[in-house]
Design a protein around this motif. Structure first.
Motif, short mmCIF file in Angstrom:
data_model
loop_
_atom_site.label_atom_id
_atom_site.label_comp_id
_atom_site.label_asym_id
_atom_site.label_seq_id
_atom_site.Cartn_x
_atom_site.Cartn_y
_atom_site.Cartn_z
N ILE A 59 0.88 -1.48 0.15
CA ILE A 59 -0.20 -0.08 0.23
C ILE A 59 0.91 1.19 -0.07
O ILE A 59 1.72 1.33 0.88
CB ILE A 59 -1.05 0.29 1.11
CG1 ILE A 59 -1.84 -0.83 1.15
CG2 ILE A 59 -1.70 1.38 1.39
CD1 ILE A 59 -2.92 -1.37 2.29
N LYS A 62 -0.25 7.96 1.09
CA LYS A 62 -0.91 9.06 0.39
C LYS A 62 -0.66 10.36 1.33
O LYS A 62 -0.60 10.30 2.49
CB LYS A 62 -2.31 8.89 0.00
CG LYS A 62 -2.60 7.78 -0.99
CD LYS A 62 -4.00 7.49 -1.15
CE LYS A 62 -4.33 6.63 -2.33
NZ LYS A 62 -5.59 6.52 -2.91
N GLU A 70 -5.55 -0.96 -2.46
CA GLU A 70 -6.34 -0.75 -3.78
C GLU A 70 -7.56 -1.75 -4.17
O GLU A 70 -7.36 -2.72 -3.77
CB GLU A 70 -5.39 -0.71 -5.08
CG GLU A 70 -4.12 0.25 -4.82
CD GLU A 70 -3.37 0.32 -6.19
OE1 GLU A 70 -3.44 -0.62 -7.02
OE2 GLU A 70 -2.53 1.21 -6.30
N ASN A 71 -8.59 -1.31 -4.65
CA ASN A 71 -9.48 -2.28 -5.12
C ASN A 71 -9.24 -3.38 -5.60
O ASN A 71 -9.85 -4.74 -5.46
CB ASN A 71 -10.71 -1.41 -5.85
CG ASN A 71 -11.32 -0.51 -5.02
OD1 ASN A 71 -11.55 -0.83 -3.66
ND2 ASN A 71 -12.30 0.36 -5.56
N LYS A 72 -8.30 -3.32 -6.74
CA LYS A 72 -7.73 -4.51 -7.40
C LYS A 72 -7.19 -5.89 -6.43
O LYS A 72 -7.41 -6.96 -6.83
CB LYS A 72 -6.94 -4.36 -8.44
CG LYS A 72 -5.50 -3.95 -7.97
CD LYS A 72 -4.70 -3.45 -9.19
CE LYS A 72 -3.29 -3.03 -8.56
NZ LYS A 72 -2.51 -4.01 -7.57
#
Length: 244
Positions: A59, A62, A70-72
């Motif tokens: 990850i 940010k 992440e969604n994936k």
């Protein structure tokens, strides 16, 4: 990168603190420090743990202090794997630069608020929605994990508050009675009564002291047999009203 950003944030807090006159602090006793560490321990679920940890390591940091997977990577996880992820990684940083004095005699108190075991991070909206929308499964997984580890960590207690898991009151009491060591389980019972506005508790002296106008994060009642029994009795009485 995440480590460097964390260090920078800590140094920023230290610079802010250095601008103020340090308070005269008394060092807590060894037993108080040991209990403080005990209160903040997490229970790490075993479900897909190695896989989830590897994904967490990927990850990116940010600038808005969020660190969502992440969604994936997140969406293909099973329900149990998502539970593990949420229990060991809160996605939003909530760092507090306020310098707080250490709590004295922590092992002799029952607090109105539970210890924060998530290192000044909080669950994101996505994480809260997962816990609440899967509350039955979350409660079942907590019970399964606690029965295995014989410990209900700070993260599990926080999750029970998040989902308003009042159905777990008998299990919380049963867990507490095994060694009567984790007084945050008593705090958890009181938070469930408070959040559901159970009137006999709301009008009590304990409520006024712990959650009244003059209460703060360190507000407490003394740990003794009388207070312990009273909390358990009130929580049991409350549970009996909701199961009718």
């Amino acid at each position: 990168m995440k480590y460097l950003m964390f260090v920078a944030a800590i140094l920023g807090c230290l610079r802010l603190s250095a601008q103020e006159e340090p308070p005269e602090w008394k060092n807590p006793s060894k037993s108080s420090l040991a209990y403080a560490e005990y209160r903040r321990k997490l229970t790490v679920p075993p479900y897909g743990l190695a896989k989830v940890k590897a994904l967490i390591d990927k990850i990116p940091y940010k600038e808005d202090d969020s660190s969502p997977m992440e969604n994936k990577d997140y969406l293909p996880l099973s329900l149990r794997e998502k539970f593990t992820y949420h229990m060991i990684h809160a996605e939003i940083s909530a760092q507090n630069c306020d310098v707080r004095p250490p709590i004295q005699d922590e092992d002799k108190k029952i607090f109105g608020q539970m210890a924060d075991g998530m290192e000044e991070s909080v669950w994101s909206d996505r994480q809260s929605k997962f816990l609440i929308s899967n509350r039955d499964s979350v409660m079942a997984l907590i019970k399964e994990s606690v029965n295995r580890s014989k410990r209900m960590g700070a993260n599990y207690k926080m999750a029970i508050v998040e989902i308003n898991g009042r159905e777990m009151i008998p299990f919380i009491i049963e867990t507490y009675n095994k060694d009567q060591k984790d007084r945050d389980l008593l705090t958890l019972l009181m938070l469930l009564m408070k959040n559901n506005e159970y009137n006999p508790f709301m009008v009590s002296q304990s409520y006024r002291k712990l959650y009244g106008d003059n209460a703060d994060y360190q507000s407490y009642i003394d740990y003794n047999k009388g207070n312990e029994d009273l909390i358990i009795k009130r929580a049991t009485d409350y549970y009996n009203t909701i199961r009718k």
